[in-house]
Design a protein around this motif. Structure first.
Motif, mmCIF file in Angstrom:
data_model
loop_
_atom_site.group_PDB
_atom_site.id
_atom_site.type_symbol
_atom_site.label_atom_id
_atom_site.label_comp_id
_atom_site.label_asym_id
_atom_site.label_seq_id
_atom_site.Cartn_x
_atom_site.Cartn_y
_atom_site.Cartn_z
ATOM 1 N N PRO A 22 0.834 -1.204 0.000
ATOM 2 C CA PRO A 22 0.000 0.000 0.000
ATOM 3 C C PRO A 22 0.871 1.257 0.000
ATOM 4 O O PRO A 22 2.050 1.201 0.358
ATOM 5 N N VAL A 23 0.284 2.369 -0.385
ATOM 6 C CA VAL A 23 1.022 3.624 -0.406
ATOM 7 C C VAL A 23 0.951 4.343 0.940
ATOM 8 O O VAL A 23 1.595 5.362 1.122
ATOM 9 N N ALA A 24 0.193 3.820 1.872
ATOM 10 C CA ALA A 24 0.061 4.426 3.199
ATOM 11 C C ALA A 24 0.893 3.628 4.210
ATOM 12 O O ALA A 24 1.582 2.677 3.864
ATOM 13 N N ASN A 25 0.788 4.007 5.473
ATOM 14 C CA ASN A 25 1.613 3.433 6.526
ATOM 15 C C ASN A 25 0.962 2.195 7.147
ATOM 16 O O ASN A 25 0.549 2.206 8.302
ATOM 17 N N TYR A 26 0.849 1.132 6.354
ATOM 18 C CA TYR A 26 0.362 -0.154 6.836
ATOM 19 C C TYR A 26 0.826 -1.223 5.853
ATOM 20 O O TYR A 26 1.375 -0.917 4.799
ATOM 21 N N VAL A 27 0.603 -2.473 6.215
ATOM 22 C CA VAL A 27 0.988 -3.591 5.351
ATOM 23 C C VAL A 27 -0.268 -4.264 4.806
ATOM 24 O O VAL A 27 -1.342 -4.156 5.408
ATOM 25 N N PRO A 28 -0.161 -4.965 3.667
ATOM 26 C CA PRO A 28 -1.348 -5.595 3.101
ATOM 27 C C PRO A 28 -1.874 -6.750 3.943
ATOM 28 O O PRO A 28 -3.058 -7.082 3.864
ATOM 29 N N TYR A 29 -1.003 -7.363 4.730
ATOM 30 C CA TYR A 29 -1.423 -8.449 5.614
ATOM 31 C C TYR A 29 -0.446 -8.547 6.774
ATOM 32 O O TYR A 29 0.692 -8.084 6.691
ATOM 33 N N ALA A 30 -0.920 -9.142 7.851
ATOM 34 C CA ALA A 30 -0.073 -9.418 9.012
ATOM 35 C C ALA A 30 -0.339 -10.855 9.431
ATOM 36 O O ALA A 30 -1.483 -11.330 9.393
ATOM 37 N N ILE A 31 0.737 -11.546 9.819
ATOM 38 C CA ILE A 31 0.631 -12.939 10.262
ATOM 39 C C ILE A 31 0.862 -12.984 11.766
ATOM 40 O O ILE A 31 1.827 -12.412 12.273
ATOM 41 N N ALA A 32 -0.036 -13.664 12.480
ATOM 42 C CA ALA A 32 0.098 -13.888 13.916
ATOM 43 C C ALA A 32 -0.174 -15.368 14.153
ATOM 44 O O ALA A 32 -1.314 -15.816 14.038
ATOM 45 N N GLY A 33 0.892 -16.126 14.422
ATOM 46 C CA GLY A 33 0.752 -17.567 14.572
ATOM 47 C C GLY A 33 0.302 -18.163 13.244
ATOM 48 O O GLY A 33 0.960 -17.975 12.218
ATOM 49 N N ASN A 34 -0.845 -18.837 13.261
ATOM 50 C CA ASN A 34 -1.352 -19.426 12.020
ATOM 51 C C ASN A 34 -2.501 -18.606 11.425
ATOM 52 O O ASN A 34 -3.234 -19.097 10.577
ATOM 53 N N LEU A 35 -2.625 -17.362 11.866
ATOM 54 C CA LEU A 35 -3.666 -16.477 11.333
ATOM 55 C C LEU A 35 -3.055 -15.439 10.397
ATOM 56 O O LEU A 35 -2.001 -14.881 10.678
ATOM 57 N N PHE A 37 -4.201 -11.860 8.787
ATOM 58 C CA PHE A 37 -5.159 -10.761 8.798
ATOM 59 C C PHE A 37 -4.875 -9.908 7.564
ATOM 60 O O PHE A 37 -3.778 -9.364 7.435
ATOM 61 N N VAL A 38 -5.840 -9.842 6.664
ATOM 62 C CA VAL A 38 -5.665 -9.088 5.424
ATOM 63 C C VAL A 38 -6.322 -7.725 5.589
ATOM 64 O O VAL A 38 -7.491 -7.623 5.979
ATOM 65 N N SER A 39 -5.551 -6.681 5.293
ATOM 66 C CA SER A 39 -6.065 -5.312 5.370
ATOM 67 C C SER A 39 -7.212 -5.111 4.389
ATOM 68 O O SER A 39 -7.380 -5.889 3.447
ATOM 69 N N GLY A 40 -7.954 -4.035 4.595
ATOM 70 C CA GLY A 40 -9.025 -3.688 3.669
ATOM 71 C C GLY A 40 -8.494 -3.634 2.250
ATOM 72 O O GLY A 40 -7.475 -3.001 1.980
ATOM 73 N N THR A 41 -9.169 -4.337 1.356
ATOM 74 C CA THR A 41 -8.721 -4.491 -0.028
ATOM 75 C C THR A 41 -9.768 -3.891 -0.958
ATOM 76 O O THR A 41 -10.959 -4.152 -0.823
#
Length: 155
Positions: A22-35, A37-41
């Motif tokens: 993304p062009v803003a200050n976040y990532v497209p997804y984050a992994i926590a353990g086996n989860l 989390f996909v950012s708003g797409t």
């Protein structure tokens, strides 16, 4: 060798785009353990936002379902990246969040959300069945009609 999910995508004539930052200050997804989390797409195609306008005014419910499906296709590109390029690692689509840029009085947000929900079930079968919310909002980034976020379990 392509996974069964990659073969299913091909049989559905779906080619996933590359996951982009993304062009803003976040990532497209984050992994926590086996989860994952996909950012708003958003409904992007060739790097450009698609389907600008409000559902119930510029877009019908049926058209917005296709917009939600496009969001889901873009969302899957991020999941594939999170899985190191192998969607066969997806064990479950846990939750989808669907935001619908709604005209005043529009109340069919759940029907719009079926566009992405149906895609997940068609692709992953039982593992694609998920919890979900679908809400109407007054505006979305770039004025797009739909935005979708998600949570997946991966191995």
């Amino acid at each position: 060798m392509p996974s069964a999910i990659e073969k299913k995508l091909a049989s559905m004539n779906i080619e996933l785009p590359q996951s982009v930052m993304p062009v803003a200050n976040y990532v497209p997804y984050a992994i926590a353990g086996n989860l994952v989390f996909v950012s708003g797409t958003l409904p992007m195609k060739d790097g450009k936002p698609q389907d600008i306008g409000k559902v119930g005014r510029e877009f019908t419910t049926l058209q917005a379902q296709q917009t939600a499906r496009l969001c889901g296709i873009n969302l899957l590109s991020h999941v594939r990246a999170a899985c190191g390029g192998d969607l066969g690692r997806v064990k479950k689509c846990v939750r989808l969040g669907v935001f619908v840029n709604s005209a005043a009085g529009f109340t069919d947000q759940p029907k719009v959300a079926n566009g992405v929900s149906d895609l997940m079930v068609e692709l992953f079968g039982e593992a694609g069945k998920h919890a979900r919310f679908a809400v109407g909002v007054s505006e979305l980034p770039f004025g797009v009609a739909v935005e979708v976020d998600a949570t997946f379990i991966i191995e």
